[in-house]
Design a protein around this motif. Sequence first.
Motif, short mmCIF file in Angstrom:
data_model
loop_
_atom_site.label_atom_id
_atom_site.label_comp_id
_atom_site.label_asym_id
_atom_site.label_seq_id
_atom_site.Cartn_x
_atom_site.Cartn_y
_atom_site.Cartn_z
N MET B 60 0.84 -1.19 0.00
CA MET B 60 0.00 0.00 0.00
C MET B 60 0.89 1.25 0.00
O MET B 60 0.43 2.34 -0.30
CB MET B 60 -0.95 -0.01 1.19
CG MET B 60 -2.05 -1.06 1.08
SD MET B 60 -3.12 -0.85 -0.36
CE MET B 60 -4.11 0.54 0.15
N CYS B 61 2.14 1.08 0.43
CA CYS B 61 3.17 2.08 0.12
C CYS B 61 4.43 1.29 -0.19
O CYS B 61 4.41 0.06 -0.20
CB CYS B 61 3.35 3.07 1.26
SG CYS B 61 4.43 2.54 2.59
N PHE B 62 5.53 1.97 -0.41
CA PHE B 62 6.75 1.29 -0.84
C PHE B 62 7.54 0.69 0.31
O PHE B 62 8.61 0.13 0.11
CB PHE B 62 7.64 2.30 -1.57
CG PHE B 62 7.89 3.51 -0.73
CD1 PHE B 62 8.85 3.47 0.27
CD2 PHE B 62 7.11 4.65 -0.86
CE1 PHE B 62 9.03 4.57 1.09
CE2 PHE B 62 7.29 5.73 -0.03
CZ PHE B 62 8.26 5.70 0.95
N ARG B 91 1.71 -5.26 13.50
CA ARG B 91 1.13 -3.96 13.13
C ARG B 91 1.20 -3.68 11.63
O ARG B 91 2.21 -3.97 10.99
CB ARG B 91 1.86 -2.83 13.84
CG ARG B 91 1.69 -2.84 15.33
CD ARG B 91 2.77 -1.98 15.97
NE ARG B 91 2.91 -2.27 17.39
CZ ARG B 91 3.63 -3.28 17.86
NH1 ARG B 91 4.28 -4.10 17.04
NH2 ARG B 91 3.70 -3.50 19.16
N VAL B 92 0.15 -3.08 11.14
CA VAL B 92 0.20 -2.42 9.82
C VAL B 92 -0.44 -1.05 10.02
O VAL B 92 -1.15 -0.84 11.00
CB VAL B 92 -0.59 -3.18 8.72
CG1 VAL B 92 0.19 -4.38 8.22
CG2 VAL B 92 -1.97 -3.59 9.18
N CYS B 93 -0.20 -0.14 9.11
CA CYS B 93 -0.81 1.18 9.26
C CYS B 93 -2.21 1.15 8.64
O CYS B 93 -2.66 0.13 8.13
CB CYS B 93 0.07 2.25 8.60
SG CYS B 93 0.05 2.20 6.81
N ASN B 226 4.05 11.28 7.24
CA ASN B 226 4.36 10.18 6.31
C ASN B 226 4.61 8.96 7.18
O ASN B 226 5.52 8.94 7.99
CB ASN B 226 5.53 10.51 5.38
CG ASN B 226 6.79 10.83 6.11
OD1 ASN B 226 6.77 11.06 7.30
ND2 ASN B 226 7.90 10.85 5.42
N VAL B 227 3.76 8.00 7.03
CA VAL B 227 3.80 6.85 7.94
C VAL B 227 4.45 5.66 7.25
O VAL B 227 3.94 5.17 6.24
CB VAL B 227 2.36 6.48 8.39
CG1 VAL B 227 2.37 5.20 9.20
CG2 VAL B 227 1.77 7.62 9.21
N HIS B 228 5.58 5.24 7.79
CA HIS B 228 6.20 3.97 7.38
C HIS B 228 6.41 3.25 8.69
O HIS B 228 7.20 3.70 9.53
CB HIS B 228 7.50 4.23 6.63
CG HIS B 228 7.32 5.16 5.47
ND1 HIS B 228 8.10 6.26 5.24
CD2 HIS B 228 6.38 5.15 4.49
CE1 HIS B 228 7.67 6.88 4.15
NE2 HIS B 228 6.63 6.23 3.69
#
Lengths: 185, 767
Positions: B60-62, B91-93, B226-228
């Motif tokens: 869902m992101c890189f 965990r996932v965002c 920006n959430v990683h």
Amino acid sequence: MLTRNHPFNFLSKAFYYPSEEIIRHGPRVINLLNKDLDCGIEDVPDIPATEFQAEYVRLFINSAGNTIVPPYASVYRHGAGLLYQQGYDEAVAYYREAGVEPIKGPEPPDHLAHELAFVGYLLETGQVSLLDSFLRRHLMKWFPLFSECLQKANPCNFYHGLNKITGACLNTLIEEVTNEETGIS
Amino acid sequence: MKRREFLKLSTATCMAMAALGTGGKQGLGGGLFSPTMADASTGQLPGSLGAKEVTSVCEMCFWRCPIVAKVKNGKLVKIEGNPKSPVNGTRVCARGNSGVQLLYDPDRVKYPLKRVGARGEGKWAKISWDEALDEIAFNMDKVRKKYGPSSLAYFDHGASAEFLREIFKALGTENYSNEPAFFQCVGPVAVSYMSTMGYIVSGTRQYIDMANAKAILLVGSHIGENVHVSHVREYVEGLAKGAKLVVVDPRFSAPANKADIYLPIRPGTDTALLLTWINYVIEHNLYDKDFVEKNCEGFERLRQSVKKYTLSWAARICDLKVDDMEQAILLLARYRPNLTIHPGRHSAWYGNGDVGRHQALAILGALFGTVGAKGGIIFQTPVVKGHAECLKCEKLPSEEPETSLRDNYPFVEPFPGSPTAAIIKATLTGEPYPIKLWGINGVNILQTIPNPYDTMKAIKKLDFIFCEEMLMGETALWSDIVLPGATYLERYDGVYVYDGITPYLTLRQPVVEPMFEAKPPFWTAKQLAKKLKLKGLSCEKEEDFINEELKEAGLSIASLNKKGGIVTYPGKPYRDKDSLKVPTESGKIQLSVSDFADEDLPPVPEFIPAPAPPEGFARLIYGRAPVHTFSRTMNNLWLHNEWPENHAWVNDEVASKIGLKDGDTVILENQNGYRSLGIKVKVTPGIRPDAIYIDHGFGSRSPFLKRAYKRGASDQFLITHYKNDPFMGASSHRTDFVRIIKDGKTLNIPELVCVPPEIPRFQIEQS
Ligand code: SF4
């Protein structure tokens, strides 16, 4: 219950991406059905293949604007707005109960075409109470929402007619089935 | 049961239907059903209970967090983090969770589509894969023969785009791998750390140790916005353990809210502050002399070069208080070497000076001896992984172009691809050679590359353009052929290794079968190779090359899955300063980069002022919404519900002077007269009066994305003026200015902070 000459296989096929046959003969069948059922819709002229297909894509595959008309139960049932949710589960449970399995892909089995073909199958096999339940508890819970969206999308004559005729057939059928179930005829 | 007529149909109708093969009794359920074979039991546990668990990797992101997908009856019901993952655990965002919504989005591209209207009109016919690939192959071959191999260009992003890249490479173009991610984002920071430290401390990942830092410096980094997942977790762990935080940002961002010292800097002057700090650290002997002597080269040149940057000068340039700047650098110095000088990530800001800014961050980190130290810049721990030969495609004999689009940018060399701006220009002008075909995969070029108006003009000049997409964004809208791409939940990609603090190896694999006629990109590339008669891509299926890649690590897909989809390794992130050896030629950190000087570029960073806003305008700045990725997730149902549109942050004093209230809907107009869609205003003291901020990625112009369409304003459609970084050709994103239009009336932004004479003013006529 009639086992021959129901229109649901035609309606099913007409809600799939237009094949050459549908492009060539579909408008005529719609016009004939219109006459038979007295739906009062405008005559559907022949439509060039490219226009026909582009219209199908616009309405049902990747449609622009707010005229969302994906032909899947899941999108409308329980307000999910998504594929493969409860509406899909419901459809699959009905198929299972009838002892059939949808052919695999490419369309999810809660596509309107599948559901209309399933109605035809239940008619052909005389499974009236299951048909009654399928119509009342599932298909007619979402078809009217779909139909309304389709109407708002300002479809070409063919899909306008198809929408009206499918609605008329389903509504007549549901009455018939009720009568059949309650013994009134 | 009584049998009687239902829906009285005429003989003519029945015959017409029968002729179509659609009379009653046409196969089981119109041929759409077969007798049930499977067990008809319907006993179900609620929710995700009893679901099959398939490990994979999020896209869902890189950031590629390891995940577990919960699948019931072939249906994905939930996504969680892989509990065996050392970086994210279970965990996932929010976006990671919402992968389910991407998979089942009714707006997905479902079938190969062929344009039947004008480009951009959005009129399509569904075609077969065979027809689509025939058309692509025919056009690739035709354009290549007519204009030469370099007339083909490929814009790509992400692992899945790599297979098709092999095709472009094999056809002999140099214009593959034009990753917007590199040329609009990480290029400058990658070049600066590569040249200073010998490795890319910040590219896709940042090799830093915030969890063990005693102090952290963030310059324009918005962690938490920006959430990683692992990045945020390390940052939060550091703060929870008491790390001090210094934040430099024109906007009171999420991290500014947590800062011990917050410096609301004038946009475009970060390098002035950093060079002043470097000078201060040297002058006040706050640096780690021993470390510098043992591990750095070019100190004297640096010392001489930064002498001119004083606190009082910086106060004027940066619009900050001397005392605040001094307190901040003293605070950071107190905790050296256990200090994270965050290298930043998105760095294509002003064109000129972007490499220098990140070079200055690298230098500051080196002076404080943070390289190899706990809490500082860490070293990579290589993880063994093989390379599958069967993925390669043999290159057709082709001549190199006389002039390369890469020629003007001496430090683009270690990286593949040509600057995206140069490709667009060549497509528009035919110079230095014509570009006539674009392939696009994994990126919405119109919402990513500055001046989308030029991009649209360039597209109109192409002979052919195709893309592989999951959703019908703007790029798809402008394509001749759109291929339905499998989402990350429906396909394999390569084997992923993480070489940071807690190294691991994992694998992206399909958790459900592809929906509709979506295909994995490997399959697409393989078919295209066949049609183009290219030799290579010989693996039959994805499993073959993945097993080949895993073999070297002593693994296979089956054994990796048995281990829970992930294998971890011990990390070696730290080094003793006495035995530190960075991977530069000399093994030393380059405080002054002689390679830069060889190309007439400053070896030590210099302050190059970014022109100030023209009268009546504020600088447009942008950032990320924590629940969205680029412009990719705005149509996602859950994420849309969380954050449906962006807001324009306007300084409260500015707002009161021009009569703007919180929640007003306005239009932003840039210096070239380009206007945004309507956007609501957020009036706040948390932004400087000379800047207006919006979240990136909103304001979709594709009516095919029903939730995202026209929600908020697009930053990219306001970025029409840009400069190219002279090192590697990245296009700047913070060189545009906006004013406000409300109820049809233009509201000029009053200048509440004066601009010092050293900073030139932007000249609208020249843009
Ligand atoms: S940070 Fe979120 S979206 Fe990105 S890979 Fe991890 S879980 Fe997925």
